[in-house]
Design an enzyme around this catalytic site. Structure first.
Site, mmCIF file in Angstrom:
data_model
loop_
_atom_site.group_PDB
_atom_site.id
_atom_site.type_symbol
_atom_site.label_atom_id
_atom_site.label_comp_id
_atom_site.label_asym_id
_atom_site.label_seq_id
_atom_site.Cartn_x
_atom_site.Cartn_y
_atom_site.Cartn_z
ATOM 1 C CB CYS A 54 30.500 35.763 27.241
ATOM 2 S SG CYS A 54 29.458 37.087 27.287
ATOM 3 C CB CYS A 58 33.696 42.891 28.816
ATOM 4 S SG CYS A 58 31.951 43.037 28.750
ATOM 5 C CB CYS A 61 35.795 39.388 29.879
ATOM 6 S SG CYS A 61 35.148 38.090 30.682
ATOM 7 C CB CYS A 98 28.628 35.289 43.789
ATOM 8 S SG CYS A 98 28.676 36.195 45.344
ATOM 9 C CB CYS A 130 24.890 37.088 44.560
ATOM 10 S SG CYS A 130 25.324 38.637 43.532
ATOM 11 C CB CYS A 190 25.993 43.109 43.874
ATOM 12 S SG CYS A 190 27.764 42.709 43.768
ATOM 13 N NE ARG A 262 29.493 42.271 47.935
ATOM 14 C CZ ARG A 262 29.102 41.411 49.008
ATOM 15 N NH1 ARG A 262 29.849 40.531 49.379
ATOM 16 N NH2 ARG A 262 28.035 41.578 49.498
HETATM 17 N N1 SAM Z 1 28.737 38.346 32.451
HETATM 18 C C1 SAM Z 1 28.242 39.029 33.639
HETATM 19 C C2 SAM Z 1 28.416 40.307 33.323
HETATM 20 O O1 SAM Z 1 29.210 41.147 32.571
HETATM 21 O O2 SAM Z 1 27.821 41.458 34.322
HETATM 22 C C3 SAM Z 1 28.951 38.772 34.780
HETATM 23 C C4 SAM Z 1 30.246 38.321 34.651
HETATM 24 S S1 SAM Z 1 31.584 39.585 34.807
HETATM 25 C C5 SAM Z 1 33.060 38.248 34.970
HETATM 26 C C6 SAM Z 1 31.573 40.372 36.369
HETATM 27 C C7 SAM Z 1 32.391 41.323 36.667
HETATM 28 O O3 SAM Z 1 33.834 40.793 36.981
HETATM 29 C C8 SAM Z 1 32.776 42.253 35.532
HETATM 30 O O4 SAM Z 1 31.904 43.257 35.107
HETATM 31 C C9 SAM Z 1 34.020 42.998 35.900
HETATM 32 O O5 SAM Z 1 33.963 44.113 36.670
HETATM 33 C C10 SAM Z 1 34.966 41.713 36.473
HETATM 34 N N2 SAM Z 1 35.835 41.341 35.805
HETATM 35 C C11 SAM Z 1 35.766 40.489 34.870
HETATM 36 N N3 SAM Z 1 36.860 40.114 34.266
HETATM 37 C C12 SAM Z 1 37.931 40.638 34.869
HETATM 38 C C13 SAM Z 1 39.246 40.704 34.971
HETATM 39 N N4 SAM Z 1 40.068 40.168 34.179
HETATM 40 N N5 SAM Z 1 39.914 41.632 35.958
HETATM 41 C C14 SAM Z 1 39.215 42.258 37.074
HETATM 42 N N6 SAM Z 1 37.780 42.151 37.045
HETATM 43 C C15 SAM Z 1 37.181 41.428 36.295
HETATM 44 FE FE1 SF4 Z 2 30.479 38.361 28.960
HETATM 45 FE FE2 SF4 Z 2 33.014 38.606 30.403
HETATM 46 FE FE3 SF4 Z 2 31.410 40.815 29.647
HETATM 47 FE FE4 SF4 Z 2 30.397 39.340 31.510
HETATM 48 S S1 SF4 Z 2 32.461 40.510 31.468
HETATM 49 S S2 SF4 Z 2 29.416 39.999 29.614
HETATM 50 S S3 SF4 Z 2 31.088 37.105 31.040
HETATM 51 S S4 SF4 Z 2 32.494 39.292 28.263
#
Ligand code: SAM
Ligand code: SF4
Ligand code: DTB
Length: 324
Positions: A54, A58, A61, A98, A130, A190, A262
């Protein structure tokens, strides 16, 4: 019955977050029983359809190209394989499926056509569908709605003042814009957040304020606790105190009485008692299945045993259809 409000202020929400725990849980449980009298919990199963690679940064992530983590970019799964997983989730007792794509935004083309086919297929199985796939525009939201999409997941993650510390490749405004496109299309929202990023209580209050002043409220509010993944910017963050998650569930329940609250990432590190407190505080959905997107989750048998012990039933697909 307490009224449903859309005019919550930061100060009010901060005061709720700081309420003595037992008083807070009691208040949340009171609201929960008024608005959600049936002892039900929705089981939602996650599948990572496109893992890793990606472009967003973030800080938490495992799937970001900006981090060197054990998660590597994989090709997008094909439609049949995804529907097979959805059928397995249904057989295991889930009512919501989802699907996640590690994308900055949705683009036109085969992968999007496949996403629409997956949504149609999941709905044909009688499950809620979802999708979470980053930013989208209005026509894309409408096409997803036409395919039967139940919900689009797009988290605010934290408060607007702290956002830049966690993500620099997009703005809070981008996030709100996508949520607006989803709302306009008729697909349910969501959207929630994560704690444990290094945010203050004030940042948590601001995020909850933005969610709770939406009209209508989001139908689903995921509350995640950071799962610190080696190689991410936040790998050394301090572990979240489980009672902080209880507080977040409680305040989300008080502010948004009808939403599905959730209990999401980080549940695996909670003991049984902490999970019970989250349910007391109004959490009424969990991710069900051995994996979230890339990290582990509680075992199915353990979850079913816990619900049975508490006298909670999985929300049945029939009840879910009635809500649609
Ligand atoms: N890429 C998409 C986005 O950012 O909307 C969807 C996937 S992203 C993994 C969905 C959510 O998972 C993130 O917004 C975050 O709140 C949560 N998330 C991701 N990595 C995480 C982690 N290591 N620990 C806890 N929550 C996490
Ligand atoms: Fe990409 Fe992870 Fe951020 Fe979702 S949470 S936009 S998968 S870097
Ligand atoms: C949400 O708020 N949490 C889920 C779902 N929405 C997509 C994802 C949690 C991901 C946890 C980290 C991982 O598995 O990589």
């Amino acid at each position: 019955m307490s009224e449903i409000r859309h005019d919550w202020t930061t100060a009010e929400i901060l005061a709720l977050l700081e309420t003595p725990l037992l008083d807070l849980v009691h208040r949340a449980q009171t609201v929960h029983r008024q608005y959600n009298p049936k002892p039900e919990v929705q089981l939602a199963t996650l599948l990572s359809v496109k893992t890793g690679g990606c472009l967003e940064d973030c800080g938490y992530c495992a799937q970001s190209v900006h981090h060197d983590t054990p998660v590597k970019a994989e090709p997008v799964m094909d439609v049949a394989a995804v529907l097979e997983k959805a059928a397995q989730a249904k057989a295991a007792g889930s009512s919501r499926f989802c699907m996640g794509w590690a994308w900055r935004e949705i683009r036109e083309g085969k992968a999007f056509e496949d996403m629409l086919a997956m949504v149609r297929g999941v709905r044909e199985l009688g499950l809620e569908a979802c999708v979470t796939a980053g930013m989208l525009n209005q026509p894309q939201a409408q096409r997803l709605a036409a395919a039967g999409l139940t919900a689009y997941n797009h988290n605010l993650d934290t408060g607007p003042e702290f956002y830049r510390e966690i993500i620099s490749t997009r703005t809070y405004g981008d996030r709100l814009q996508t949520l607006e496109h989803v709302r306009q299309s008729g697909v349910t929202l969501c959207t929630g957040g994560i704690i444990g990023l290094g945010e203050t209580l004030g940042d948590r209050a601001r995020m909850l304020e933005i969610l709770a002043t939406m009209q209508p409220h989001p139908e689903s509010v995921p509350i995640n606790a950071l799962v610190a993944v080696a190689g991410t910017k936040l790998e050394n963050n301090q572990k979240v105190d489980p009672l902080e998650l209880v507080r977040m569930c409680a305040v989300a329940r008080i502010l948004m009485p009808k939403a599905k609250v959730r209990l999401s990432a980080g549940r695996e590190s909670l003991n049984k008692e902490a999970q019970v407190l989250c349910f007391m505080a109004g959490a009424n959905s969990i991710f069900y299945g051995e994996k979230l997107l890339t990290v582990g989750n509680n075992a199915n048998e353990e979850d079913l045993a816990l619900l049975a012990e508490l006298g909670l039933s999985p929300l049945a697909p029939a009840a879910m259809e009635a809500l649609a």
